[in-house]
Scaffold this motif. Structure first.
Motif, short mmCIF file in Angstrom:
data_model
loop_
_atom_site.label_atom_id
_atom_site.label_comp_id
_atom_site.label_asym_id
_atom_site.label_seq_id
_atom_site.Cartn_x
_atom_site.Cartn_y
_atom_site.Cartn_z
N LEU B 3 0.72 -1.26 0.07
CA LEU B 3 0.18 -0.06 -0.13
C LEU B 3 0.81 1.23 -0.08
N ARG B 4 0.74 2.09 -0.96
CA ARG B 4 1.59 3.21 -1.27
C ARG B 4 1.28 4.56 -0.34
N ASN B 5 -0.10 4.64 -0.67
CA ASN B 5 -0.74 6.10 0.05
C ASN B 5 -1.05 5.86 1.45
N CYS B 6 -0.09 5.74 2.42
CA CYS B 6 -0.28 6.00 3.89
C CYS B 6 1.04 6.19 4.48
N GLY B 112 3.47 7.21 -1.39
CA GLY B 112 2.56 7.26 -2.51
C GLY B 112 2.81 8.62 -3.28
N ASP B 113 1.54 9.00 -3.65
CA ASP B 113 1.49 10.26 -4.45
C ASP B 113 1.65 11.36 -3.49
N ARG B 116 -1.07 13.48 -2.07
CA ARG B 116 -2.09 13.26 -0.90
C ARG B 116 -1.27 12.86 0.39
N LEU B 337 -7.71 -2.26 0.02
CA LEU B 337 -6.81 -1.12 -0.18
C LEU B 337 -5.92 -1.04 -1.22
N GLU B 341 -6.15 0.99 -4.86
CA GLU B 341 -5.02 1.93 -5.27
C GLU B 341 -4.52 1.67 -6.51
N GLN B 342 -4.27 0.36 -6.80
CA GLN B 342 -3.77 -0.03 -7.86
C GLN B 342 -4.79 0.13 -9.24
N GLU B 344 -7.03 2.59 -9.39
CA GLU B 344 -6.66 3.96 -9.53
C GLU B 344 -5.53 4.36 -10.28
N ALA B 345 -4.54 4.02 -9.77
CA ALA B 345 -3.21 4.08 -10.49
C ALA B 345 -3.16 3.90 -12.08
#
Lengths: 369, 369, 369
Positions: B3-6, B112-113, B116, B337, B341-342, B344-345
């Motif tokens: 999980l990247r966005n955390c 992540g991004d 965000r 999650l 995320e993937q 959406e990416a």
């Protein structure tokens, strides 16, 4: 992935004294090197054609080599000439041999088509045979692709940051000096760089009487395919006009470095750093030898880490800066030569690497499928 | 796969004192962490955009970092601001930087991004900043995927078998106690478990005056995405009514554990085991610290062996038992999650991981093909 | 790639005394071996069906084994019989068990279809139970495929070169002697070889009173599928007529060697070198044991290097010589048996290796994809 039709340094001659069987992997091929009783240097595939035992665990007999597993004996051309307990030796039985030339203390090997192995194409570095130039030949092993070492030697700006306290002297070298000439050669490049009126760098200061007088420093680097680097260094009294040809009071070095791929990610590194001024004081060579090892260890730390970084992410692409002109030219030259060689190889039916024995009968897989 | 966005824990703040350049791989990306002269924590990709040298072998200059191979200098945002010997620096040249927040002795990183990276979503563990709670922050390295450690912490029955003589106390814990409550949260779970009238477990017995009196023991565990575990432990005199809210004579612990993936099969494990009763006796913290390490080593032996078992046979499927409710909920949460995320990416054209420099010219493969 | 439906040596019986849990990988499957309280030898898959923890880190309870991660208990058949904190144990929950037979100090294991595990097919080596024959059972680990050791034992010419100063005696053995008989068996071969009027080889000379008298030496080797080697050696006074059956003054050895694949490239090597003449002098066995280890280390150096050579180039094909008749027959036999077994396996729907638990519900991947 390697250029095959060219000469590589396989060993220093002193590595083969006393009949030693030297096991050395070159371009991912295991090779055994030795000097036969006649004095002839021999290079054979280090793998008995019978069961794959290491010939380097064998025994030299005259100019021949006997495998000490089941006793097969091979002559200097790789041909099998005896099988204990068997009358007839199949004519084609043998291991691959490689053209080898010993010259100026270097044992050169040809990894490509033996028919093309022309000793006259071996690059000349006359200082290795000139008694006026003194130095200690040595070897380092790198856990890095040989081209990363070629890159390192292609931009002397790194002297300023990697070798500030050893070979470089100051960070000024990177900020204030630039190559005055960069010559693109068909099989390499030539770069010349001057640093005027600077304090002598530590390695040089250790071997000269006047530790403080400023010097004009000139480096001329030659890089040649596949990984041969020559460096001609000159230190002249600052302002003495060395750049106009006055060599009075100058001290000079001649440095050769040979990068031979062991595998895709490891390298044999042969080198000698020669000086023309030690006279009978062997400590000059010994001090320079120690200084250079100190400097090479600094390179090695950077370059081996760089290799691990590249291994970790094959998608990473390097970004060129202005100073990368020489290395980019060199890589283009090398890629073109490799591409041409591979195109030609695919046109000819006989593979360059086919071992002598491949046509014989009785082939067997090592383990059942 | 991660999980990247955390937010992940990248380091304890004490790991960055004195301008240290900390090389730490997180989610398979090499990162260099440091505190700039201004006190700002910085995280950059540990790979010079020029030739891939390690920036962690470089030199901090103010809030900037200089690569000590060819001297490129990067500011705290990763932008290249100087190339020795070159007038103009291409605007897009640089290395990736990561949002970093320092809070309550923890350096958090956002993988992540960057757009965000909202610091208000960093999970709060107030005991780390409350002077009433004392403990020693520490770090362990695991040769195991972080989720195997999450699993371990998700079922306290293992205290009975893995930690009988350290953190557990008796096998009774597994046979006679069960979670009294298991709450499935949107991003984790909460489990509460009581063990009434039991002898104090060894780690607790070492730091209390009465070694024999029975205790009522309560553990409340919280697990949060991606790998954050909080444990609130209470030991009250047996029968004192702690389960009804009477905390007289109770001693409490607050334990945080942060699992940050180093690679698919290795983990950074940050932890602190805090107590509220040591007063001025630092030996209580030191004893608990030693006991916890003893217990973690028991876990580590089991879990690293488990990783090797899983590596040896990727087709092996684990079988759930009743007690696996929390861990199965957690894995479902995490998988959802990651999948979201993937998805959406892949809908957005700009990849989250594209380095700053990727659009610049002059890209070069590391070795010729 | 391995023959499954046959008996392999898993351990010497002394390796399982005192309730020891022996973790041993056989044919790339992790197995835990132990003797239950009843004396029964047990072999279970060394991997808890729950979360994959090592059962060899568990605890023997009677004839059962408890996983010391979350406390699941398994009986000697691999069936799960207790889950702490859970009333009902799913009927199908368990780990794979393997048929095991203990005989003449050897623990045999059957890696294939349990329904076919017929103890009457275990090969007999009566000398291990005959008190007249004395020896010291031992174990070596090889970093090489078991068939490379089988190959080694299939041509005794290697005694001359590998073991000249230990087990061989002289290079004459390779040049002057040949097998007098080679019998191709359905599941192996038998080779007989004589060396007349030769000095006793070093290992034998050490345990006999007359160090100089010449001997007639006879070796009869039997190789059996999958990797069982028996050697009957005889040393008789030179010219005494041993070849015609006169055994007066002869000293004999019985040697068993069992090669069990650990993985594709590693091997468990069990052996015992027995003599019939030591009487009460245990030093004879001890001297022979030391001599044999000395000789095996010579083999190990050659064979492990050979394995590395083969690993480095999977395209290498060995070339047979005349002496390779036995080993080539053996490999053909083995390949045929393996092919037949795999053909049959693909005809039957139930896979031989499916663990007991595979049909149960609640399967879970180890890490999220």
């Amino acid at each position: 992935m390697f250029l095959r039709n060219c000469w590589y340094v396989a060993a220093w001659d002193h590595e083969l004294i006393d009949g030693r069987l030297l096991a050395r992997t070159i371009m991912e091929e295991g090779i055994v090197l030795y000097k036969g009783e006649s004095g002839q240097a021999v290079a054979l595939r280090d793998r008995c054609c019978h069961r794959g035992a290491l010939l380097s665990m064998g025994r030299r007999e005259g100019d021949c080599l006997r495998c000490m597993y089941h006793g097969l004996k091979f002559d200097a051309t790789g041909k099998c000439i005896q099988i204990p307990g068997q009358e007839v030796v199949p004519a084609k039985l043998g291991v691959q041999s490689y053209p080898v030339v010993e010259r100026d203390h270097i044992v050169w090997i040809w990894m490509g088509d033996p028919a093309r192995a022309d000793p006259s194409t071996i690059i000349d570095f006359p200082y290795l045979r000139d008694p006026r130039w003194k130095g200690i030949p040595d070897y380092l092993h790198y856990d890095a692709n040989y081209l990363l070492i070629v890159d390192n030697l292609s931009d002397f700006a790194h002297l300023a940051f990697v070798h500030t306290r050893t070979l470089g002297g100051s960070e000024e070298y990177a900020f204030k000096t630039k190559p005055v000439a960069m010559e693109r050669l068909e099989r390499g490049f030539r770069v010349e760089r001057w640093h005027m009126a600077s304090p002598p760098p530590p390695f040089h200061r250790k071997v000269i009487p006047d530790k403080t007088a400023l010097v004009d420093r000139r480096n001329i680097g030659h890089m040649h395919v596949p990984g041969t680097f020559f460096l001609e260094s000159l230190f002249a009294p600052a302002g003495s006009g060395a750049e106009k040809g006055n060599l009075e009071g100058a001290r000079q070095y001649r440095n050769c470095q040979f990068m031979t791929p062991e595998t895709r990610r490891t390298t044999h590194f042969f080198w000698n750093y020669l000086n023309d001024f030690e006279g009978n004081d062997g400590n000059v060579s010994r001090s320079l030898h120690a200084s250079l090892i100190e400097g090479f260890m600094e390179d090695k730390a950077i370059i081996e880490a760089q290799q691990r970084v590249l291994d970790a992410d094959p998608d990473f692409h390097m970004m060129a800066v202005a100073a990368d002109g020489p290395l980019m030219h060199f890589r283009r030259v090398l890629e073109r030569l490799i591409a041409a060689e591979q195109a030609e190889a695919s046109r000819t039916s006989a593979s360059l690497q086919a071992p002598v024995s491949s046509a014989a009968a009785g082939r067997q897989r090592a383990t059942p499928g």
